[in-house]
Write an enzyme that holds these catalytic residues in place. Structure first.
Site, short mmCIF file in Angstrom:
data_model
loop_
_atom_site.label_atom_id
_atom_site.label_comp_id
_atom_site.label_asym_id
_atom_site.label_seq_id
_atom_site.Cartn_x
_atom_site.Cartn_y
_atom_site.Cartn_z
N HIS A 64 -24.55 97.77 55.83
CA HIS A 64 -25.18 99.07 55.51
C HIS A 64 -26.00 99.33 56.96
O HIS A 64 -26.78 98.54 57.17
CB HIS A 64 -25.60 99.21 54.09
CG HIS A 64 -24.51 99.29 53.24
ND1 HIS A 64 -24.10 98.44 52.62
CD2 HIS A 64 -23.84 100.53 52.74
CE1 HIS A 64 -22.89 99.04 51.60
NE2 HIS A 64 -22.90 100.19 51.63
N LYS B 290 -31.14 102.17 53.61
CA LYS B 290 -30.46 102.08 52.41
C LYS B 290 -31.44 101.26 51.50
O LYS B 290 -32.26 100.21 51.79
CB LYS B 290 -29.20 101.09 52.31
CG LYS B 290 -28.30 100.96 50.97
CD LYS B 290 -26.91 100.51 51.14
CE LYS B 290 -26.44 100.25 49.59
NZ LYS B 290 -26.37 101.24 48.86
N THR C 128 -21.19 99.12 45.61
CA THR C 128 -20.03 98.57 45.87
C THR C 128 -19.72 97.04 45.71
O THR C 128 -18.52 96.59 45.03
CB THR C 128 -19.45 99.20 47.06
OG1 THR C 128 -19.61 100.61 47.35
CG2 THR C 128 -17.75 99.09 47.45
N1 LIG Z 1 -20.82 106.40 45.27
C1 LIG Z 1 -20.90 106.50 46.75
O1 LIG Z 1 -19.53 106.83 47.18
C2 LIG Z 1 -21.97 106.66 47.73
C3 LIG Z 1 -23.28 106.17 46.89
N2 LIG Z 1 -24.35 106.36 47.70
C4 LIG Z 1 -25.69 106.15 46.99
O2 LIG Z 1 -26.21 107.45 46.64
C5 LIG Z 1 -27.66 107.42 46.56
C6 LIG Z 1 -28.07 108.25 47.80
O3 LIG Z 1 -27.93 107.72 49.20
P1 LIG Z 1 -28.40 108.54 50.34
O4 LIG Z 1 -28.09 110.00 50.17
O5 LIG Z 1 -28.21 107.60 51.52
O6 LIG Z 1 -29.97 108.42 49.98
P2 LIG Z 1 -31.11 109.37 50.69
O7 LIG Z 1 -32.34 108.87 50.31
O8 LIG Z 1 -31.12 109.94 51.79
O9 LIG Z 1 -31.13 110.49 49.39
C7 LIG Z 1 -31.80 110.64 48.02
C8 LIG Z 1 -32.24 111.81 48.06
O10 LIG Z 1 -32.70 112.14 46.71
C9 LIG Z 1 -34.16 112.66 46.56
N3 LIG Z 1 -34.60 112.62 45.34
C10 LIG Z 1 -35.69 111.31 44.91
N4 LIG Z 1 -35.92 111.98 43.62
C11 LIG Z 1 -35.17 112.83 43.17
C12 LIG Z 1 -35.26 113.64 42.19
N5 LIG Z 1 -36.00 113.04 40.91
N6 LIG Z 1 -34.50 114.74 41.67
C13 LIG Z 1 -33.90 115.18 43.09
N7 LIG Z 1 -33.61 114.61 44.11
C14 LIG Z 1 -34.51 113.36 44.21
C15 LIG Z 1 -34.66 111.99 47.79
O11 LIG Z 1 -35.95 112.34 48.10
P3 LIG Z 1 -36.99 111.69 48.86
O12 LIG Z 1 -36.50 111.05 50.16
O13 LIG Z 1 -38.23 112.71 49.18
O14 LIG Z 1 -37.43 110.55 48.05
C16 LIG Z 1 -33.67 112.04 48.63
O15 LIG Z 1 -33.78 113.36 49.36
C17 LIG Z 1 -28.03 105.83 46.84
O16 LIG Z 1 -27.95 104.99 45.50
C18 LIG Z 1 -26.71 105.18 47.48
O17 LIG Z 1 -26.40 103.87 47.40
C19 LIG Z 1 -24.34 106.57 49.10
C20 LIG Z 1 -23.21 106.74 49.68
C21 LIG Z 1 -22.16 106.90 49.12
O1 LIG Z 2 -26.26 103.68 50.36
C1 LIG Z 2 -25.12 103.89 50.85
O2 LIG Z 2 -24.85 104.41 52.29
C2 LIG Z 2 -24.20 103.67 50.05
N1 LIG Z 2 -24.06 103.37 48.94
C3 LIG Z 2 -23.00 102.96 47.88
C4 LIG Z 2 -23.22 101.58 47.56
O3 LIG Z 2 -24.20 100.91 47.41
O4 LIG Z 2 -22.13 100.96 47.45
C5 LIG Z 2 -21.60 103.27 48.53
C6 LIG Z 2 -21.65 103.07 50.37
O5 LIG Z 2 -21.57 101.76 50.35
C7 LIG Z 2 -22.50 103.69 50.92
#
Ligand SMILES: NC(=O)C1=CN([C@@H]2O[C@H](COP(=O)(O)OP(=O)(O)OC[C@H]3O[C@@H](n4cnc5c(N)ncnc54)[C@H](OP(=O)(O)O)[C@@H]3O)[C@@H](O)[C@H]2O)C=CC1
Ligand SMILES: O=C(O)C1=N[C@H](C(=O)O)C[C@H](O)C1
Length: 257
Positions: free
Chosen positions: A144, A148, A155
């Site tokens: 990744h 992250k 996954t």
């Molecule tokens: N299931 C899937 O297919 C996928 C899952 N993911 C997962 O999704 C999650 C997010 O990933 P990603 O977008 O890359 O992470 P990011 O850190 O880019 O985004 C998370 C966001 O959530 C905000 N946040 C933190 N606390 C709160 C709150 N209480 N309420 C609302 N927003 C809040 C953060 O703000 P701040 O930065 O200010 O803390 C940030 O803007 C991870 O757990 C990742 O593993 C990611 C990709 C695909």
């Molecule tokens: O943080 C990510 O980017 C992703 N998070 C998810 C995970 O932890 O499996 C899904 C994907 O791999 C991207």
């Protein structure tokens, strides 16, 4: 469904996004905005007031935040009677049980929690679970982007658990490994007896290999997300389907034809 959440035929489904300024949240907001049958009514990030979501009459919330805050968000959704689609990672069996407990008292609220919304990734996990019984060795290598927060990925953890279950059902013993005097971490994390290696590098998005081995042959199953748009068809599928799937649905599998 509560009265305030009733969907009138022909009207778009009202969606709120939590984590809206994050890497995934930005893509989800764009995808919801672009869908004729969905309306983005609230985009909330850290420091914003969650009441913007209920105030706007959201019928479904999409959560891509962090493992630290997601449980509070989901409890709030259940209290408000709002169904949720959750991509945030960090869901142990204990957490899933807690969510099931909240939903048990709220028959009109449902949730989809999926470790990966990429269709290719879902198939990769299914193929890996199917292959597991035929190979004595298995290791998972997830790769990744370096921003992250969690390792191993959701996954990889989910894949390891499914492989472990398939191995147990097939009566396989432990994966053979004669390693001694190991440097801590050299053999990766042990998830239900499956070794998982987490790689972080600039330029990567989200990638996973499942490497199986048996006498004289190996099988590698690999999936690559090169762009976060890869997750959007799965997210939108879940948004449209979640309220027709009572209780908690884990993974996208049950929503696919
Ligand atoms: N299931 C899937 O297919 C996928 C899952 N993911 C997962 O999704 C999650 C997010 O990933 P990603 O977008 O890359 O992470 P990011 O850190 O880019 O985004 C998370 C966001 O959530 C905000 N946040 C933190 N606390 C709160 C709150 N209480 N309420 C609302 N927003 C809040 C953060 O703000 P701040 O930065 O200010 O803390 C940030 O803007 C991870 O757990 C990742 O593993 C990611 C990709 C695909
Ligand atoms: O943080 C990510 O980017 C992703 N998070 C998810 C995970 O932890 O499996 C899904 C994907 O791999 C991207």
């Amino acid at each position: 469904m509560t009265d305030t959440q009733e969907r009138n035929p022909g009207e778009p489904l009202r969606v709120g996004v939590l984590g809206a300024r994050g890497r995934m949240g930005i893509e989800v907001c764009k995808a919801v905005d672009a869908a004729d049958d969905l309306e983005l009514v609230a985009a909330v990030d850290q420091g914003d007031d969650l009441s913007a979501v209920s105030g706007a009459g959201a019928q479904v919330v999409v959560d891509f935040t962090t493992p630290d805050v997601v449980m509070d968000n989901l409890r709030w959704c259940v209290e408000q009677g709002i169904s949720a689609v959750v991509g945030t990672t960090g869901f142990t069996e204990q957490r899933l049980e807690q969510v099931r407990g909240w939903l048990a008292g709220k028959p009109d609220v449902s949730m989809v929690i999926a470790p990966n919304f990429g269709i290719g990734a879902v198939l990769m996990m299914q193929f890996a679970a199917r292959a597991a019984r035929y190979f004595e060795s298995v290791e998972i290598i997830e790769q990744h982007h370096p921003r992250k927060l969690d390792a191993p990925s959701g996954t990889a953890t989910h894949t390891a658990r499914q492989i472990a279950q398939a191995r147990a059902e097939a009566g396989l013993g432990p994966v053979p490994d004669a390693t001694r005097d190991e440097v801590p971490g050299a053999r990766g994390a042990d998830i239900d007896g499956v070794r998982v290696h987490a790689v972080r590098a600039t330029g990567l998005v989200a990638h996973q290999e499942v490497l199986f081995g048996t006498t004289g042959e190996t099988l590698t199953i690999r999936h690559d997300s090169y762009d976060r748009v890869s997750f959007m068809p799965g997210v939108l599928l879940a948004v449209r389907a979640v309220r027709n799937h009572p209780g908690l649905t884990v993974g996208l599998d049950a929503l696919l034809d």
